[in-house]
Write a protein that holds these residues in place. Structure first.
Motif, short mmCIF file in Angstrom:
data_model
loop_
_atom_site.label_atom_id
_atom_site.label_comp_id
_atom_site.label_asym_id
_atom_site.label_seq_id
_atom_site.Cartn_x
_atom_site.Cartn_y
_atom_site.Cartn_z
N THR A 38 0.83 -1.20 0.00
CA THR A 38 0.00 0.00 0.00
C THR A 38 0.87 1.26 0.00
O THR A 38 2.02 1.24 0.44
CB THR A 38 -0.93 0.02 1.22
N ARG A 44 -6.04 6.64 4.58
CA ARG A 44 -6.73 6.06 3.43
C ARG A 44 -5.72 5.45 2.46
O ARG A 44 -5.48 5.96 1.37
CB ARG A 44 -7.58 7.11 2.72
N LEU A 46 -3.92 3.20 -0.34
CA LEU A 46 -4.33 2.62 -1.62
C LEU A 46 -3.40 1.50 -1.99
O LEU A 46 -2.22 1.47 -1.61
CB LEU A 46 -4.33 3.69 -2.72
N LYS A 64 -8.83 1.00 -3.01
CA LYS A 64 -8.70 1.29 -1.59
C LYS A 64 -8.44 0.00 -0.81
O LYS A 64 -8.94 -1.06 -1.17
CB LYS A 64 -9.96 1.97 -1.06
N LEU A 65 -7.67 0.13 0.24
CA LEU A 65 -7.30 -1.05 1.02
C LEU A 65 -8.53 -1.72 1.61
O LEU A 65 -8.61 -2.97 1.63
CB LEU A 65 -6.31 -0.67 2.12
#
Length: 521
Positions: A38, A44, A46, A64-65
């Motif tokens: 990530t 937030r 990604l 998005k994770l």
């Protein structure tokens, strides 16, 4: 002729996250889980990179994770660490130094790799085919996957490697004459230029390097930065492209992150083998060996009570650099290691490099007087030392001191005493010494009527006396009151009724007591 080899490492952050996965299980055959790396804000994050298992579950870069975790239930998400990527690239450059004296690490936001000038190394490694085969095999052993390309200029080799990494079908340029024909069909994306520059070129209808290469230079200089034209000229060999020299460090320090907590020390073997292969390449490039290897199992710093790294030391008798040999010794050493807490990373440090002397191969069978038996003995000693430790496996080294209890000392296993053979003429003049020497002389009783010493019966003196008076230099030391520091003795060889041959002595000072000091048989 100069020939540059480019090794492009696609998705290096993901390769660093997964290179320790295989073999983490007891059998080494566990399936590879879904792994993503990530990037972006911590609140937030990604998905920046996803492995095949994650992509099969529908996870793709840019997601998005939280959405990725919904798609893959057992997703393993690791944050990106640019400093670790730089350290890994530096480690690879040290490894590549064994193949070329001109090594250039190449790092960008999403493109990492190495450049090596191998034109002068082809004969040493048996030609281009054998060299590339060895490079691929060793990179696989290190846990990396790379796309290789060859060209007379470093920039051209890098662009060809990038084209292959992006799925293109680009061929090598093995001569300057074939350079233009190889580069012209490549897409402009291989250059790594700014996104705005590439968008402008695409808007103008330019898709490949050849389209840009054929445009008038005067018009290009008016529309684009000078660096764009300089990149083209260097790639096509119109102007020189000097590369900054890489100088390997004086010590080795590398690490590998473990994607899962490791509790059993035996599970450290697989990542340790990766590090040992990297160390072997580094030592070959420096024409050196190592006798002291320090592994460190790093524990999580987020525990309520932080645990310091667990040191796993590996000591050798002679300088070594063979990863397979070092791996066997480490496996023996790990049998005595218990991790106090789960390990999250493994590091290997070699602070001091030693001069390495390789064995000369021979077409003839070994002669009875060659050094092979000594080497076999050292290998056995190293194996025992790795399994039992320095407190149980050592060797005795002679000391220039006439006092028997101070005439030798325990030292680490090494070749020095084996290599120093005494002169036979000098050895013949030395008085006999027992194989077994007691740590402390044992007082002996005397038997009437002659008051002869006794040990399992009266003793018969068969040789002696040998007078030893030494240790006067210790009279001013703090330990002068300890027994055995200053000696005044007459030594004899004696035999009892059992047939035991003993080494005994009689003090010269009153009350002239007898002592047992050793056994011949």
């Amino acid at each position: 002729m100069a020939l540059w080899l480019a090794l492009a490492l696609p998705a290096l952050p993901l390769q660093l996250a997964t290179r320790a996965l295989h073999g983490m299980g007891a059998t080494g055959s566990l399936p590879v889980p879904a792994v993503v790396v990530t990037d972006g804000p911590a609140q937030r994050p990604l998905v920046a990179f996803a492995n095949d298992s994650a992509r099969a579950a529908g996870v793709a870069p840019g997601l998005k994770l939280a959405a990725a975790q919904a798609l893959a239930r057992d997703l393993l998400a690791l944050p990106r660490h640019p400093e670790r990527e730089a350290a890994a690239l530096h480690e690879l450059a040290c490894w590549g130094y064994q193949f070329s004296a001109a090594v250039v690490p190449h790092a960008a936001q999403r493109h990492h790799g190495l450049l090596l000038e191998i034109g002068g190394s082809l004969r040493l490694f048996g030609g281009r085919t054998l060299l590339l085969r060895r490079l691929r095999a060793e990179l696989d052993g290190l846990g990396y996957r790379a796309h290789a390309a060859l060209a007379p200029t470093p920039r051209a080799a890098w662009w060809i490697a990038q084209a292959r990494a992006q799925g293109g079908d680009a061929r090598d340029a093995l001569s300057s004459d074939a350079l233009a024909a190889t580069l012209d069909p490549l897409p402009l994306a291989v250059t790594g230029w700014e996104t705005d520059t590439l968008a402008t070129l695409t808007t103008l209808g330019l898709q490949a390097l050849g389209d840009l290469h054929r445009l008038p230079r005067a018009a290009l200089r008016k529309r684009f930065a000078a660096t764009l034209i300089a990149d083209l000229d260097r790639a096509y060999g119109r102007v020189p492209d000097p590369q900054p020299p890489f100088v390997p460090p004086e010590h080795f320090d590398a690490g590998i992150d473990l994607p899962a907590d490791v509790i059993d020390s035996q599970q450290l073997m697989f990542p340790a083998q990766r590090l040992l292969r990297s160390l072997e390449g580094f030592l070959r490039g420096r024409d050196a060996g190592a006798t002291e290897l320090a592994f460190s199992a790093v524990h999580s710093p987020r525990r309520m009570q932080p645990v310091p790294p667990t040191l796993i030391a590996l000591n050798l008798a002679v300088p070594e650099r063979d990863a397979q040999r070092l791996g066997k010794l480490l496996a023996e050493r790990l049998t005595r290691v218990a991790l106090p807490a789960p390990a999250i990373a493994l590091r290997l440090t070699v602070a001091h490099l030693q001069r390495f002397a390789a064995l000369n191969a021979s077409l003839l069978p070994p002669s009875p007087g060659d050094g092979a038996p000594g080497l076999d003995w050292l290998k056995l000693a190293e194996t025992l030392h790795a399994r039992f430790g320095s407190e149980r496996v050592f060797q005795l080294q002679p000391v220039d001191d006439h006092r028997p209890e101070h005439a030798q000392r325990a030292v680490a296993i090494g070749p020095t005493p084996l290599d120093v053979a005494p002169d036979p003429q000098d050895a013949a003049e030395l008085p006999p010494r027992p194989l077994l020497l007691l740590p402390t002389p044992l007082p002996l009783p005397t038997a009437p009527p002659q008051h002869a010493p006794a040990y399992a019966g009266p003793l018969t003196l068969i040789a002696g006396p040998e007078r030893i008076e030494a240790g006067w230099w210790d009279l001013g030391s703090p330990a002068q009151g300890q027994p055995g520091r200053t000696v005044h003795r007459d030594y004899f060889i004696a035999r009892n009724a059992r047939g035991q041959v003993l080494w005994i002595f009689r003090e010269l000072a009153a009350p002239r007591r007898w002592f047992l000091h050793g056994f011949f048989a």
